[in-house]
Design a protein around this motif. Structure first.
Motif, PDB file in Angstrom:
ATOM      1  N   LEU A 178       0.903  -1.229  -0.006  1.00 19.91           N
ATOM      2  CA  LEU A 178       0.021  -0.058   0.118  1.00 19.91           C
ATOM      3  C   LEU A 178       0.717   1.387  -0.017  1.00 19.91           C
ATOM      4  O   LEU A 178       0.801   2.139  -0.738  1.00 19.91           O
ATOM      5  N   ASN A 179       1.857   1.210   0.856  1.00 17.09           N
ATOM      6  CA  ASN A 179       2.966   2.507   1.025  1.00 17.09           C
ATOM      7  C   ASN A 179       3.481   2.620  -0.276  1.00 17.09           C
ATOM      8  O   ASN A 179       3.614   3.837  -0.824  1.00 17.09           O
ATOM      9  N   GLU A 180       3.650   1.577  -1.351  1.00 14.99           N
ATOM     10  CA  GLU A 180       4.338   1.772  -2.464  1.00 14.99           C
ATOM     11  C   GLU A 180       3.448   2.356  -3.550  1.00 14.99           C
ATOM     12  O   GLU A 180       3.811   3.168  -4.465  1.00 14.99           O
ATOM     13  N   PHE A 181       1.996   2.018  -3.446  1.00 16.01           N
ATOM     14  CA  PHE A 181       1.198   2.488  -4.261  1.00 16.01           C
ATOM     15  C   PHE A 181       0.886   4.087  -3.702  1.00 16.01           C
ATOM     16  O   PHE A 181       0.862   4.916  -4.544  1.00 16.01           O
ATOM     17  N   LYS A 182       0.932   4.452  -2.505  1.00 14.08           N
ATOM     18  CA  LYS A 182       0.728   5.614  -2.264  1.00 14.08           C
ATOM     19  C   LYS A 182       1.843   6.586  -2.775  1.00 14.08           C
ATOM     20  O   LYS A 182       1.672   7.758  -3.281  1.00 14.08           O
ATOM     21  N   SER A 183       3.104   5.994  -2.654  1.00 15.61           N
ATOM     22  CA  SER A 183       4.243   6.703  -3.476  1.00 15.61           C
ATOM     23  C   SER A 183       4.088   7.276  -4.760  1.00 15.61           C
ATOM     24  O   SER A 183       4.341   8.186  -5.138  1.00 15.61           O
ATOM     25  N   ILE A 184       3.692   6.173  -5.725  1.00 13.05           N
ATOM     26  CA  ILE A 184       3.703   6.414  -7.127  1.00 13.05           C
ATOM     27  C   ILE A 184       2.454   7.169  -7.543  1.00 13.05           C
ATOM     28  O   ILE A 184       2.418   8.085  -8.306  1.00 13.05           O
TER      29      ILE A 184
END
Ligand SMILES: C[S@@+](CC[C@H](N)C(=O)[O-])C[C@H]1O[C@@H](n2cnc3c(N)ncnc32)[C@H](O)[C@@H]1O
Length: 212
Positions: A178-184
């Motif tokens: 989820l954090n990787e999605f938030k970042s992109i």
């Protein structure tokens, strides 16, 4: 091995491309479960970017008759297959087909964009390019729906981790936390407003424009 990236290969080798796209269609049955958990508020025009043979878009249009138009955006060879696949669909008359390249330009404006098992094919830099082009195609108060697997932060055994090796080898992509999605998404001008967990492997992330 073939001197090209995987989707260039499928786009220019009809037989292998057909097998791949059919496999994607067969493998998309858990979409049906997750779309029943969302009622697509205010959506008049919806576009599926990298929509393959159109199974997801067809199911969304059947379940939500208030949606006036659906658009499938994909590479030329895939659009030809989607047209054949949806020729006799009950919602076929409401579907438009656009052949294009999501790294160049997505030349339509819509209320809702779906992007489904597409971002996982690409590294962060490429995924941000796709999302930035989607951002330009969405109306200011539009919604972005991402259907992907969400990998847990500290997995011991997780299917997403296994799939990561496949995606890395085939396409240079990866499943994301989820954090990787938030970042992109943040890097492309979006914020996540909700997450719907699927009953099988796919979840849905709902995002809107930060400045929308
Ligand atoms: C993993 S498949 C997912 C297909 C479909 N969304 C699904 O979930 O079954 C990735 C899709 O992205 C499309 N695609 C790859 N590169 C593209 C590009 N540059 N422009 C548009 N579509 C592209 C492929 O043709 C394929 O349909």
């Amino acid at each position: 091995m073939y001197g090209k990236e995987v989707f260039d290969y499928y786009n220019s080798n009809r037989k292998e491309g057909y097998i791949y796209n059919q496999a994607m269609k067969e493998y998309s049955t858990d979409y049906d479960l997750i779309i029943s958990k969302y009622d697509f508020p205010d959506a008049k025009i919806i576009m599926d970017v990298g929509g393959g043979k159109g199974h997801l878009l067809e199911q969304i249009m059947i379940n939500n008759p208030h949606i006036e138009k659906g658009i499938i955006f994909d590479l030329p060879s895939v659009i030809e297959q989607a047209k054949i696949c949806l020729a006799n669909s009950d919602v076929g008359k409401k579907i438009e087909y656009i052949k294009g390249n999501f790294f160049k330009n997505i030349s339509v404006r819509t209320d809702v964009v779906c992007v489904t098992r597409v971002l996982h094919d690409w590294n962060d830099e490429k995924a941000i390019e796709i999302l930035t082009n989607i951002h330009s195609s969405l109306n200011d108060n539009g919604r972005l729906l991402i259907f992907e697997m969400i990998v847990p932060d500290n997995p011991k055994i997780d299917m997403g981790i296994t799939l990561n090796f496949n995606l890395l080898a085939m396409a240079g992509g990866k499943e994301r936390t989820l954090n990787e999605f938030k970042s992109i998404l943040f890097a492309s001008g979006f914020k996540i407003i909700d997450t719907i967990k699927g009953d099988e492997i796919i979840s849905m992330l709902i995002a809107e424009k930060v400045d929308g």
